[in-house]
Design a protein around this motif. Structure first.
Motif, PDB file in Angstrom:
ATOM      1  N   MET A  48      32.113  43.576  40.150  1.00 58.20           N
ATOM      2  CA  MET A  48      32.191  44.794  40.961  1.00 58.20           C
ATOM      3  C   MET A  48      32.501  46.011  40.099  1.00 58.20           C
ATOM      4  O   MET A  48      32.029  47.116  40.367  1.00 58.20           O
ATOM      5  N   ILE A  49      33.298  45.812  39.047  1.00 58.96           N
ATOM      6  CA  ILE A  49      33.622  46.913  38.141  1.00 58.96           C
ATOM      7  C   ILE A  49      32.355  47.448  37.483  1.00 58.96           C
ATOM      8  O   ILE A  49      32.214  48.664  37.262  1.00 58.96           O
ATOM      9  N   SER A  50      31.414  46.542  37.182  1.00 56.79           N
ATOM     10  CA  SER A  50      30.172  46.983  36.537  1.00 56.79           C
ATOM     11  C   SER A  50      29.379  47.926  37.431  1.00 56.79           C
ATOM     12  O   SER A  50      28.560  48.712  36.947  1.00 56.79           O
ATOM     13  N   LEU A  51      29.624  47.868  38.751  1.00 56.00           N
ATOM     14  CA  LEU A  51      28.922  48.773  39.669  1.00 56.00           C
ATOM     15  C   LEU A  51      29.381  50.218  39.494  1.00 56.00           C
ATOM     16  O   LEU A  51      28.685  51.145  39.942  1.00 56.00           O
ATOM     17  N   ILE A  52      30.540  50.412  38.858  1.00 64.57           N
ATOM     18  CA  ILE A  52      31.005  51.773  38.579  1.00 64.57           C
ATOM     19  C   ILE A  52      30.012  52.494  37.683  1.00 64.57           C
ATOM     20  O   ILE A  52      29.787  53.706  37.819  1.00 64.57           O
ATOM     21  N   TYR A  53      29.388  51.733  36.790  1.00 63.48           N
ATOM     22  CA  TYR A  53      28.506  52.331  35.794  1.00 63.48           C
ATOM     23  C   TYR A  53      27.044  52.291  36.214  1.00 63.48           C
ATOM     24  O   TYR A  53      26.167  52.721  35.475  1.00 63.48           O
ATOM     25  N   GLY A  54      26.756  51.781  37.395  1.00 60.87           N
ATOM     26  CA  GLY A  54      25.377  51.750  37.881  1.00 60.87           C
ATOM     27  C   GLY A  54      25.154  50.625  38.878  1.00 60.87           C
ATOM     28  O   GLY A  54      25.585  49.496  38.648  1.00 60.87           O
ATOM     29  N   PHE A  55      24.494  50.965  39.988  1.00 64.30           N
ATOM     30  CA  PHE A  55      24.281  49.971  41.041  1.00 64.30           C
ATOM     31  C   PHE A  55      23.248  48.939  40.594  1.00 64.30           C
ATOM     32  O   PHE A  55      22.262  49.263  39.933  1.00 64.30           O
ATOM     33  N   SER A  56      23.496  47.672  40.978  1.00 64.31           N
ATOM     34  CA  SER A  56      22.570  46.583  40.642  1.00 64.31           C
ATOM     35  C   SER A  56      22.582  45.553  41.768  1.00 64.31           C
ATOM     36  O   SER A  56      23.648  45.053  42.141  1.00 64.31           O
ATOM     37  N   PHE A  57      21.397  45.274  42.314  1.00 61.18           N
ATOM     38  CA  PHE A  57      21.299  44.263  43.367  1.00 61.18           C
ATOM     39  C   PHE A  57      21.708  42.887  42.851  1.00 61.18           C
ATOM     40  O   PHE A  57      22.284  42.081  43.583  1.00 61.18           O
ATOM     41  N   ILE A  58      21.418  42.610  41.567  1.00 61.51           N
ATOM     42  CA  ILE A  58      21.778  41.322  40.984  1.00 61.51           C
ATOM     43  C   ILE A  58      23.298  41.128  41.024  1.00 61.51           C
ATOM     44  O   ILE A  58      23.799  40.064  41.396  1.00 61.51           O
ATOM     45  N   VAL A  59      24.025  42.169  40.670  1.00 63.06           N
ATOM     46  CA  VAL A  59      25.491  42.091  40.681  1.00 63.06           C
ATOM     47  C   VAL A  59      26.002  41.883  42.101  1.00 63.06           C
ATOM     48  O   VAL A  59      26.902  41.076  42.347  1.00 63.06           O
ATOM     49  N   VAL A  60      25.426  42.610  43.059  1.00 61.12           N
ATOM     50  CA  VAL A  60      25.842  42.479  44.464  1.00 61.12           C
ATOM     51  C   VAL A  60      25.622  41.057  44.954  1.00 61.12           C
ATOM     52  O   VAL A  60      26.500  40.454  45.592  1.00 61.12           O
ATOM     53  N   PHE A  61      24.446  40.486  44.657  1.00 53.14           N
ATOM     54  CA  PHE A  61      24.157  39.114  45.070  1.00 53.14           C
ATOM     55  C   PHE A  61      25.124  38.127  44.425  1.00 53.14           C
ATOM     56  O   PHE A  61      25.575  37.163  45.064  1.00 53.14           O
ATOM     57  N   GLU A  62      25.441  38.352  43.155  1.00 49.14           N
ATOM     58  CA  GLU A  62      26.363  37.450  42.458  1.00 49.14           C
ATOM     59  C   GLU A  62      27.736  37.453  43.122  1.00 49.14           C
ATOM     60  O   GLU A  62      28.329  36.390  43.367  1.00 49.14           O
ATOM     61  N   VAL A  63      28.244  38.641  43.436  1.00 46.34           N
ATOM     62  CA  VAL A  63      29.557  38.746  44.083  1.00 46.34           C
ATOM     63  C   VAL A  63      29.534  38.080  45.454  1.00 46.34           C
ATOM     64  O   VAL A  63      30.471  37.365  45.836  1.00 46.34           O
ATOM     65  N   ILE A  64      28.464  38.300  46.216  1.00 48.48           N
ATOM     66  CA  ILE A  64      28.344  37.699  47.548  1.00 48.48           C
ATOM     67  C   ILE A  64      28.377  36.178  47.454  1.00 48.48           C
ATOM     68  O   ILE A  64      29.025  35.496  48.267  1.00 48.48           O
ATOM     69  N   ILE A  65      27.693  35.618  46.452  1.00 50.73           N
ATOM     70  CA  ILE A  65      27.676  34.160  46.298  1.00 50.73           C
ATOM     71  C   ILE A  65      29.064  33.633  45.929  1.00 50.73           C
ATOM     72  O   ILE A  65      29.510  32.613  46.461  1.00 50.73           O
ATOM     73  N   TYR A  66      29.769  34.325  45.023  1.00 48.97           N
ATOM     74  CA  TYR A  66      31.136  33.906  44.688  1.00 48.97           C
ATOM     75  C   TYR A  66      32.007  33.860  45.943  1.00 48.97           C
ATOM     76  O   TYR A  66      32.720  32.882  46.196  1.00 48.97           O
ATOM     77  N   LEU A  67      31.955  34.933  46.720  1.00 51.52           N
ATOM     78  CA  LEU A  67      32.778  34.999  47.925  1.00 51.52           C
ATOM     79  C   LEU A  67      32.346  33.950  48.941  1.00 51.52           C
ATOM     80  O   LEU A  67      33.171  33.375  49.650  1.00 51.52           O
ATOM     81  N   GLY A  68      31.035  33.687  49.005  1.00 51.58           N
ATOM     82  CA  GLY A  68      30.536  32.652  49.905  1.00 51.58           C
ATOM     83  C   GLY A  68      31.057  31.277  49.531  1.00 51.58           C
ATOM     84  O   GLY A  68      31.419  30.476  50.408  1.00 51.58           O
ATOM     85  N   ILE A  69      31.112  30.988  48.233  1.00 53.89           N
ATOM     86  CA  ILE A  69      31.634  29.697  47.768  1.00 53.89           C
ATOM     87  C   ILE A  69      33.110  29.560  48.146  1.00 53.89           C
ATOM     88  O   ILE A  69      33.551  28.493  48.590  1.00 53.89           O
ATOM     89  N   VAL A  70      33.863  30.641  47.996  1.00 55.13           N
ATOM     90  CA  VAL A  70      35.283  30.612  48.374  1.00 55.13           C
ATOM     91  C   VAL A  70      35.432  30.316  49.862  1.00 55.13           C
ATOM     92  O   VAL A  70      36.256  29.481  50.268  1.00 55.13           O
ATOM     93  N   VAL A  71      34.629  30.967  50.688  1.00 57.65           N
ATOM     94  CA  VAL A  71      34.705  30.757  52.140  1.00 57.65           C
ATOM     95  C   VAL A  71      34.321  29.316  52.496  1.00 57.65           C
ATOM     96  O   VAL A  71      35.009  28.644  53.268  1.00 57.65           O
ATOM     97  N   ILE A  72      33.234  28.813  51.922  1.00 58.07           N
ATOM     98  CA  ILE A  72      32.726  27.475  52.260  1.00 58.07           C
ATOM     99  C   ILE A  72      33.721  26.382  51.861  1.00 58.07           C
ATOM    100  O   ILE A  72      33.977  25.447  52.626  1.00 58.07           O
ATOM    101  N   TYR A  73      34.296  26.506  50.674  1.00 54.49           N
ATOM    102  CA  TYR A  73      35.143  25.422  50.160  1.00 54.49           C
ATOM    103  C   TYR A  73      36.620  25.571  50.516  1.00 54.49           C
ATOM    104  O   TYR A  73      37.342  24.573  50.556  1.00 54.49           O
ATOM    105  N   PHE A  74      37.080  26.806  50.766  1.00 56.83           N
ATOM    106  CA  PHE A  74      38.512  26.989  50.973  1.00 56.83           C
ATOM    107  C   PHE A  74      38.892  27.399  52.395  1.00 56.83           C
ATOM    108  O   PHE A  74      40.069  27.352  52.747  1.00 56.83           O
ATOM    109  N   PHE A  75      37.931  27.787  53.200  1.00 55.53           N
ATOM    110  CA  PHE A  75      38.260  28.217  54.554  1.00 55.53           C
ATOM    111  C   PHE A  75      37.631  27.315  55.617  1.00 55.53           C
ATOM    112  O   PHE A  75      37.518  27.711  56.772  1.00 55.53           O
ATOM    113  N   ASN A  76      37.236  26.100  55.228  1.00 59.42           N
ATOM    114  CA  ASN A  76      36.774  25.152  56.235  1.00 59.42           C
ATOM    115  C   ASN A  76      37.986  24.482  56.879  1.00 59.42           C
ATOM    116  O   ASN A  76      39.119  24.699  56.465  1.00 59.42           O
TER     117      ASN A  76
END
Length: 225
Positions: free
Chosen positions: A132-160
């Motif tokens: 997310m810090i890298s978005l300070i220096y320029g928006f990137s869809f790849i970075v956004v998707f990567e962060v979403i997947i990390y958060l998705g993994i946390v939700v799937i494995y830790f909030f079931n």
């Protein structure tokens, strides 16, 4: 975009604020996951334990600069704020955390399962924060998707609704590792982080082997019964 915010005489480094926010967030989420999935009681609040982990790791990581440049640090102690021990410092920090985890188990009855879970949550959240810090220096869809997947993994494995198990920790670790390597390839930085990529791939393979061994033992135990 400028990564410094000036408030009167103070210059605030924006990425540092993100990291502080990540530490606070890891404590909040670690506490939520424990309250949701654990039936045991411990003698300390999960959030307090997680903040102590960060304190121990950061202090050792920073002070390890002394081993590499003792003269510089003695001459200018303030340098500890801006420099750290690099990879060697990270290794020292991990060793310190392992020793500290033994103490938590002995004196506060905190199982290694939950301690490792809090470690992993902290790592996963910081990976998201770092991208997310890298978005300070320029928006990137790849970075956004990567962060979403990390958060998705946390939700799937830790909030079931299932109790926390070593299988969940191994699975979450493996998929985060695979995800990190995949996005390093997609953003053409795999060659820059070749050592890190090989290390993370090794972690992914090791988690799969350990999970396979544990699963085999469980099946053999079920057959004996």
């Amino acid at each position: 975009m400028n990564d410094i915010i000036q408030i009167g005489p103070l210059n605030l480094y924006i990425p540092l604020l993100f990291y502080i926010g990540g530490i606070i967030l890891s404590g909040i989420i670690g506490n939520l996951v424990f309250n949701r999935k654990s039936t045991q009681s411990i003698d300390k609040k999960p959030g307090d334990v997680i903040f102590e982990y960060w304190f121990v790791f950061i202090v050792i990581w920073k002070l390890s600069y002394l081993f590499k440049h003792p003269a510089d640090l003695i001459e200018n102690p303030i340098a500890i704020i801006y420099f750290d021990g690099g990879i060697l410092g990270i290794l020292f920090g991990i060793i310190a955390l392992l020793l500290y985890s033994i103490r938590q188990k002995r004196y506060f009855r905190i199982s290694y399962l939950w301690q490792i879970a809090w470690w992993l949550l902290g790592i996963f959240i910081m990976l998201s924060i770092e991208q997310m810090i890298s978005l300070i220096y320029g928006f990137s869809f790849i970075v956004v998707f990567e962060v979403i997947i990390y958060l998705g993994i946390v939700v799937i494995y830790f909030f079931n609704s299932q109790p926390l198990t070593w299988f969940q920790l191994l699975g979450a670790s493996r998929w985060v590792a695979i995800n990190w390597v995949l996005f390093r390839v997609l953003d053409n930085s795999a060659e820059i982080f070749i050592f890190e990529v090989m290390t993370v791939l090794a972690i992914a393979v090791i988690t799969y082997i350990v999970e396979w061994i544990i699963d085999g033992r469980h099946k053999r135990g079920a057959l004996r019964k």
